[in-house]
Design a protein around this motif. Structure first.
Motif, PDB file in Angstrom:
ATOM      1  N   UNK A 333       0.839  -1.200   0.000  1.00 58.60           N
ATOM      2  CA  UNK A 333       0.000   0.000   0.000  1.00 58.60           C
ATOM      3  C   UNK A 333       0.876   1.253   0.000  1.00 58.60           C
ATOM      4  N   UNK A 334       1.946   1.214   0.782  1.00 56.69           N
ATOM      5  CA  UNK A 334       2.852   2.367   0.829  1.00 56.69           C
ATOM      6  C   UNK A 334       3.466   2.607  -0.555  1.00 56.69           C
ATOM      7  N   UNK A 335       3.881   1.518  -1.233  1.00 53.93           N
ATOM      8  CA  UNK A 335       4.489   1.671  -2.566  1.00 53.93           C
ATOM      9  C   UNK A 335       3.475   2.224  -3.566  1.00 53.93           C
ATOM     10  N   UNK A 336       2.228   1.741  -3.488  1.00 52.07           N
ATOM     11  CA  UNK A 336       1.177   2.269  -4.365  1.00 52.07           C
ATOM     12  C   UNK A 336       0.986   3.770  -4.142  1.00 52.07           C
ATOM     13  N   UNK A 343       3.890   9.777  -9.808  1.00 53.04           N
ATOM     14  CA  UNK A 343       3.437   9.635 -11.203  1.00 53.04           C
ATOM     15  C   UNK A 343       2.067  10.264 -11.429  1.00 53.04           C
ATOM     16  N   UNK A 344       1.562  10.928 -10.387  1.00 53.00           N
ATOM     17  CA  UNK A 344       0.282  11.656 -10.485  1.00 53.00           C
ATOM     18  C   UNK A 344      -0.844  10.782 -11.018  1.00 53.00           C
TER      19      UNK A 344
END
Ligand SMILES: [Zn+2]
Ligand SMILES: [Zn+2]
Length: 387
Positions: A333-336, A343-344
């Motif tokens: 979740x943190x990486x997402x 990457x907006x």
């Protein structure tokens, strides 16, 4: 049925001889013939006079007797309780004689009296029930939000008490999160409210020497002056433009905590749907705080849901434990979230989950206080508080 006349031709000594030989295991048919008794062999013992217990009835002082058993029953170690030869008393804890029934009723009443006294002592040691001198503008926004939510959830029982929040159609706060206890603790610390000692059964529970209580089932004493009038004044103050100075900042803090609680509740729902345990609390709170810096609760729901799916996929590929997968969810979740920031990505977000509708605190905070409705759900509380 015992027949008194069946054995009356035998004098006491002969009768005792018959009884002794029956219980010694002699052939019953032979005994019937020898003692000139006519009955079914299996019923002989039923016609024996009862044995004497050797003590008197505690209720009426007449002798206690012990009904006979068959010798098969004696071998099976069955016992027959002593009973009174005159009144209905039987020496068992479940005796239904008038004296024992009355004694049991008294014992129950005494236990209830002791329980009520213990609850009253517990309550008065723990909370003050003294009337409080306070006006609505002296409350913090957090206390005011908690108080209005409590009154709306519990409903007035009379003009000085409010019912249990567990009976409310709308939950007080997101489930399984700390915020419910924290908000009600604020009211208790202010001494604005206190649990009523005569709350429904089960509210106060005793375990050994410890007495505990359940917030959800408690009825509440309102300790501020003229409670219905006070609440009307509070609602007028909230609707006015003359809020106490700290209220707006306070409201944003409650918004942030409520948002975190809603994310926690949704994470629990997401992992349950995928048969995963909850991730560790410290890691999950840190993740939620990070997410809410830039994302709304609605967007957090989507990120958490997708990450729970990632964790399940990862578990299937790597054959890891469910606990490992639950902790993987945090990192996923943190990486997402990090990638979506750099990457907006457009994260459209979820609508509210129908299984977890809005809580009363959400209604009071976002409709009554901040008056922006579900903007509270679709925008980040932290991004807003910075404005
Ligand atoms: Zn008796
Ligand atoms: Zn009795």
């Amino acid at each position: 049925m015992p027949n008194q006349q069946l054995l009356e031709h035998l004098d006491a000594k002969v009768l005792q001889g018959l009884i002794d030989r029956y219980y010694a295991g002699e052939n019953v048919v032979a005994l019937l013939k020898e003692f000139d008794v006519t009955c079914r062999p299996g019923d002989l013992w039923r016609h024996f006079p009862p044995d004497e217990a050797g003590r008197d009835c505690p209720m009426c002082s007449e002798p206690l007797i012990v009904p006979r058993l068959s010798r098969t029953g004696m071998r099976g170690k069955m016992t027959s309780p002593a009973r009174c030869s005159a009144c209905l008393h039987v020496e068992t804890p479940r005796c239904t004689c008038a004296t024992c029934s009355a004694a049991r009723r008294l014992a129950v009443q005494e236990k209830e009296r002791q329980d009520r006294e213990a609850i009253a002592n517990f309550c008065t040691c723990r909370w003050s029930y003294a009337p409080l001198k306070i006006t609505p503008d002296q409350l913090s926004a957090e206390a005011a939000i908690a108080l209005l939510s409590l009154v709306r959830c519990g409903g007035w029982l009379d003009d000085s008490s409010v019912g249990a929040i567990r009976n409310s159609v709308i939950s007080f706060a997101p489930q399984d999160a700390e915020i419910q206890r924290q908000l009600l603790d604020v009211l208790l610390e202010y001494c604005l409210v206190a649990p009523l000692p005569n709350s429904p059964a089960g509210t106060f529970v005793t375990t050994g020497d410890d007495q505990g209580w359940q917030m959800e089932s408690a009825h509440w004493a309102m300790l501020f002056p003229d409670p219905p009038g006070f609440i009307r004044q509070l609602e007028c103050l909230v609707a006015s433009s003359s809020w106490p100075e700290a209220w707006l900042a306070d409201c944003h803090l409650v918004w942030k905590r409520l948002a975190a609680a809603e994310c926690w509740e949704f994470c629990k729902y997401s992992v349950q749907k995928r048969d995963l345990p909850m991730p560790g609390a410290i890691a999950l709170y840190a993740l939620i705080e990070n997410l809410l810096r830039d994302f709304s609760v609605s967007q957090c729901y989507q990120l958490i849901w997708a990450s729970a799916a990632d964790a399940t996929d990862y578990r299937a590929r790597k054959r890891i434990s469910v606990h490992h997968a639950a902790n993987f969810l945090i990192g996923a979740c943190q990486r997402r979230a990090d990638r979506s920031r750099t990457e907006h990505w457009l994260i459209k977000g979820f609508h509210r989950n129908f299984q977890h509708g809005r809580s009363q605190v959400s209604h009071v905070l976002h409709e009554v206080f901040l008056r922006h409705g579900e903007i509270g759900f679709y925008t980040s509380p932290i991004a807003n508080s910075a404005c």
